[in-house]
Design a protein around this motif. Structure first.
Motif, PDB file in Angstrom:
ATOM      1  N   LEU A  53       0.610  -1.286   0.060  1.00  0.00           N
ATOM      2  CA  LEU A  53       0.065  -0.140   0.077  1.00  0.00           C
ATOM      3  C   LEU A  53       0.913   1.260   0.013  1.00  0.00           C
ATOM      4  CD1 LEU A  53      -2.719  -0.917   2.697  1.00  0.00           C
ATOM      5  CD2 LEU A  53      -2.967  -0.949   0.374  1.00  0.00           C
ATOM      6  N   CYS A  54       2.172   1.195  -0.484  1.00  0.00           N
ATOM      7  CA  CYS A  54       3.117   2.121  -0.238  1.00  0.00           C
ATOM      8  C   CYS A  54       2.882   3.588  -0.859  1.00  0.00           C
ATOM      9  CB  CYS A  54       4.177   1.763  -0.670  1.00  0.00           C
ATOM     10  SG  CYS A  54       4.977   0.604   0.464  1.00  0.00           S
ATOM     11  N   GLU A  55       1.973   3.342  -2.209  1.00  0.00           N
ATOM     12  CA  GLU A  55       1.673   4.625  -2.980  1.00  0.00           C
ATOM     13  C   GLU A  55       0.412   4.951  -2.269  1.00  0.00           C
ATOM     14  OE1 GLU A  55       4.013   5.924  -5.001  1.00  0.00           O
ATOM     15  OE2 GLU A  55       5.218   4.212  -4.043  1.00  0.00           O
ATOM     16  N   SER A  56      -0.093   4.678  -1.483  1.00  0.00           N
ATOM     17  CA  SER A  56      -1.496   5.223  -0.789  1.00  0.00           C
ATOM     18  C   SER A  56      -1.276   6.785  -0.484  1.00  0.00           C
ATOM     19  CB  SER A  56      -2.135   4.464   0.340  1.00  0.00           C
ATOM     20  OG  SER A  56      -2.285   3.024  -0.333  1.00  0.00           O
ATOM     21  N   LEU A  57      -2.491   7.489  -0.360  1.00  0.00           N
ATOM     22  CA  LEU A  57      -2.275   8.861   0.097  1.00  0.00           C
ATOM     23  C   LEU A  57      -2.677   9.210   1.637  1.00  0.00           C
ATOM     24  CD1 LEU A  57      -3.760  10.532  -3.362  1.00  0.00           C
ATOM     25  CD2 LEU A  57      -1.249   9.975  -2.561  1.00  0.00           C
ATOM     26  N   TYR A  58      -2.632   8.101   2.678  1.00  0.00           N
ATOM     27  CA  TYR A  58      -2.937   8.528   3.881  1.00  0.00           C
ATOM     28  C   TYR A  58      -2.269   7.173   4.355  1.00  0.00           C
ATOM     29  CZ  TYR A  58      -6.335   4.528   3.655  1.00  0.00           C
ATOM     30  OH  TYR A  58      -6.871   3.185   3.567  1.00  0.00           O
ATOM     31  N   ASP A  71       3.277   0.454   9.736  1.00  0.00           N
ATOM     32  CA  ASP A  71       4.229   1.155   9.332  1.00  0.00           C
ATOM     33  C   ASP A  71       5.160   0.608   8.414  1.00  0.00           C
ATOM     34  OD1 ASP A  71       2.765   3.467  10.163  1.00  0.00           O
ATOM     35  OD2 ASP A  71       3.758   3.565  11.996  1.00  0.00           O
ATOM     36  N   ALA A  72       5.429   0.372   7.122  1.00  0.00           N
ATOM     37  CA  ALA A  72       6.369  -0.421   6.612  1.00  0.00           C
ATOM     38  C   ALA A  72       7.669   0.435   6.585  1.00  0.00           C
ATOM     39  CB  ALA A  72       5.983  -1.058   5.313  1.00  0.00           C
ATOM     40  N   GLY A  73       7.677   1.807   6.713  1.00  0.00           N
ATOM     41  CA  GLY A  73       8.526   2.812   6.185  1.00  0.00           C
ATOM     42  C   GLY A  73       8.456   3.217   4.801  1.00  0.00           C
ATOM     43  N   CYS A  74       7.635   2.879   3.958  1.00  0.00           N
ATOM     44  CA  CYS A  74       7.465   3.185   2.615  1.00  0.00           C
ATOM     45  C   CYS A  74       6.348   4.132   2.466  1.00  0.00           C
ATOM     46  CB  CYS A  74       6.992   2.046   1.990  1.00  0.00           C
ATOM     47  SG  CYS A  74       5.626   1.311   2.340  1.00  0.00           S
ATOM     48  N   GLY A  75       6.493   4.752   1.389  1.00  0.00           N
ATOM     49  CA  GLY A  75       5.491   5.694   1.036  1.00  0.00           C
ATOM     50  C   GLY A  75       6.181   7.109   1.424  1.00  0.00           C
ATOM     51  N   SER A  76       5.423   8.345   0.933  1.00  0.00           N
ATOM     52  CA  SER A  76       6.176   9.456   1.218  1.00  0.00           C
ATOM     53  C   SER A  76       6.153   9.999   2.557  1.00  0.00           C
ATOM     54  CB  SER A  76       5.121  10.704   0.654  1.00  0.00           C
ATOM     55  OG  SER A  76       3.674  10.644   1.092  1.00  0.00           O
TER      56      SER A  76
END
Length: 199
Positions: free
Chosen positions: A104-109, A128-133
């Motif tokens: 779900l790393c590219e999700s917005l929340y 929290d996987a430490g990924c995404g923005s």
């Protein structure tokens, strides 16, 4: 003649009431997901709960959607509990055994993700996987899936967070390390496993 007018008038009134009833069940403009039965797959996104989960029959699988307009059906501790955020559900059933990544790393929340079996046993969970923005998006790596069994993937949020998500399910790439060419020295240590500290 009077009977004809009475029948025509009754049909007109009934027809008008029927038209009003149809209009009252239409979703509100600009709020597509409220009042829609997702089990009909009108939208390619997760269903409201396990009974109405959106089916996934093969991997890789990619989908986008929103938890806006949904309700809070599920929560798991991974590492945080007490979520009242809305969630959506997919059901995965594949023809061959496979090891997957659920991303779900590219999700917005600030997301959470779980995998349940059909008895709602929590098989895997991540907050929290430490990924995404922000680093607060979720991911489950290297989850083994057995063919012919239903696995329910729940897209949730931390706390009260909700919004647009990106679900990316891929085949996990197996990492095979070949031993080096001789000469080499065996360390005599046990095989790696959970909680093992390599000395």
């Amino acid at each position: 003649m009077h009977r004809f007018l009475v029948v025509a008038l009754c049909l007109f009134i009934a027809g008008g009431a029927y038209a009003i009833d149809l209009g009252s069940t239409a979703p509100e403009k600009g709020n597509d997901h409220i009042g829609i039965n997702h089990s009909s797959n009108t939208f390619r996104q997760g269903g409201e709960d396990m009974a109405n989960a959106t089916p996934i029959g093969a991997v890789p699988y990619y989908d986008t959607g929103t938890t806006v307009g949904h309700v809070n059906d599920y929560d798991e501790v991974c590492d945080y509990t007490g979520s009242t955020a809305p969630d959506v559900v997919y059901v995965l059933n594949v023809a061959e055994d496979v090891v997957i990544n659920v991303d779900l790393c590219e999700s917005l929340y600030d997301t959470k993700v779980y995998i349940y079996d059909d008895m709602m046993t929590n098989l895997a969970c991540n907050d929290d996987a430490g990924c995404g923005s922000t680093g607060f998006m979720s991911k489950i790596d290297a989850f083994a899936v057995t063919a012919g069994i239903d696995y329910y993937i729940v897209v949730d949020g931390y706390g009260t967070d909700y919004g647009d998500y990106v679900l990316d399910i891929s085949v996990a790439i197996e990492c095979i390390l070949d031993p080096p060419a001789e000469p080499y020295t065996l360390e005599g240590e046990p095989h790696l496993g959970p909680e093992y500290v390599d000395i």
